[in-house]
Motif scaffolding. Sequence first.
Motif, PDB file in Angstrom:
ATOM      1  N   LEU A 193       0.799  -1.309   0.079  1.00 41.47           N
ATOM      2  CA  LEU A 193      -0.019  -0.021   0.050  1.00 41.47           C
ATOM      3  C   LEU A 193       0.894   1.122   0.100  1.00 41.47           C
ATOM      4  O   LEU A 193       2.045   1.272   0.484  1.00 41.47           O
ATOM      5  CB  LEU A 193      -0.953   0.207   1.352  1.00 41.47           C
ATOM      6  N   ARG A 194       0.496   2.380  -0.589  1.00 46.67           N
ATOM      7  CA  ARG A 194       1.209   3.795  -0.425  1.00 46.67           C
ATOM      8  C   ARG A 194       0.236   4.670   0.112  1.00 46.67           C
ATOM      9  O   ARG A 194      -0.993   5.049  -0.322  1.00 46.67           O
ATOM     10  CB  ARG A 194       1.317   4.086  -1.810  1.00 46.67           C
ATOM     11  N   LEU A 195       0.506   5.136   1.235  1.00 47.98           N
ATOM     12  CA  LEU A 195      -0.160   6.247   2.027  1.00 47.98           C
ATOM     13  C   LEU A 195       0.300   7.803   1.642  1.00 47.98           C
ATOM     14  O   LEU A 195       1.561   7.722   1.491  1.00 47.98           O
ATOM     15  CB  LEU A 195      -0.021   6.082   3.542  1.00 47.98           C
ATOM     16  N   SER A 196      -0.499   8.474   1.516  1.00 46.63           N
ATOM     17  CA  SER A 196      -0.082   9.918   1.224  1.00 46.63           C
ATOM     18  C   SER A 196      -0.666  10.855   2.196  1.00 46.63           C
ATOM     19  O   SER A 196      -1.762  10.739   2.553  1.00 46.63           O
ATOM     20  CB  SER A 196      -0.606  10.160  -0.349  1.00 46.63           C
ATOM     21  N   CYS A 197      -0.149  12.145   2.331  1.00 48.99           N
ATOM     22  CA  CYS A 197      -0.556  12.840   3.162  1.00 48.99           C
ATOM     23  C   CYS A 197      -0.204  14.404   2.576  1.00 48.99           C
ATOM     24  O   CYS A 197       0.696  14.524   2.372  1.00 48.99           O
ATOM     25  CB  CYS A 197       0.170  12.709   4.621  1.00 48.99           C
ATOM     26  N   ALA A 198      -1.121  15.141   2.528  1.00 51.62           N
ATOM     27  CA  ALA A 198      -1.005  16.504   2.023  1.00 51.62           C
ATOM     28  C   ALA A 198      -1.524  17.592   3.112  1.00 51.62           C
ATOM     29  O   ALA A 198      -2.592  17.291   3.952  1.00 51.62           O
ATOM     30  CB  ALA A 198      -1.954  16.674   0.872  1.00 51.62           C
ATOM     31  N   ALA A 199      -0.569  18.262   3.420  1.00 49.86           N
ATOM     32  CA  ALA A 199      -0.752  19.613   4.347  1.00 49.86           C
ATOM     33  C   ALA A 199      -1.259  20.784   3.677  1.00 49.86           C
ATOM     34  O   ALA A 199      -0.705  21.140   2.584  1.00 49.86           O
ATOM     35  CB  ALA A 199       0.626  19.849   5.140  1.00 49.86           C
ATOM     36  N   SER A 200      -2.024  21.340   4.052  1.00 44.73           N
ATOM     37  CA  SER A 200      -2.741  22.706   3.336  1.00 44.73           C
ATOM     38  C   SER A 200      -3.014  23.716   4.638  1.00 44.73           C
ATOM     39  O   SER A 200      -3.102  23.439   5.565  1.00 44.73           O
ATOM     40  CB  SER A 200      -3.902  22.324   2.847  1.00 44.73           C
ATOM     41  N   GLY A 201      -2.817  24.967   4.022  1.00 43.83           N
ATOM     42  CA  GLY A 201      -3.229  26.025   4.920  1.00 43.83           C
ATOM     43  C   GLY A 201      -2.038  27.098   4.677  1.00 43.83           C
ATOM     44  O   GLY A 201      -1.179  26.967   3.777  1.00 43.83           O
TER      45      GLY A 201
END
Length: 119
Positions: free
Chosen positions: A18-26
Amino acid sequence: QVQLVESGGGLVQPGGSLRLSCAASGSIFSAETMGWYRQAPVKQRELVASISRLGRTNYADSVKGRFTVSRDNAKNTVSLQMNGLRPEDTAVYYCNADLVLDSILRNYWGQGTQVTVSS
């Protein structure tokens, strides 16, 4: 307002990936260390992998050689490639990041994404 949003969790068979991704916004001035934690039932939350802004990585002993953490500084994202998954990897995986806003460094958490490894 800052958000960390994870994606990529799911159900896989032992040995799968599996490949997990996380995007930070703000209104983020910069992202320093980013990484992944996980928490399984009846267990403490533990560090899985982290990566500094300059690319230095740190891994839990249990995932070394199987997981790879990476990041894209331009997009403020961090990913976790998980190979050779085992049932004991089953947990909620949380994105974590040290972010600078208004000249202040603070730590932030995502809401988590479930990873289940089962046959």
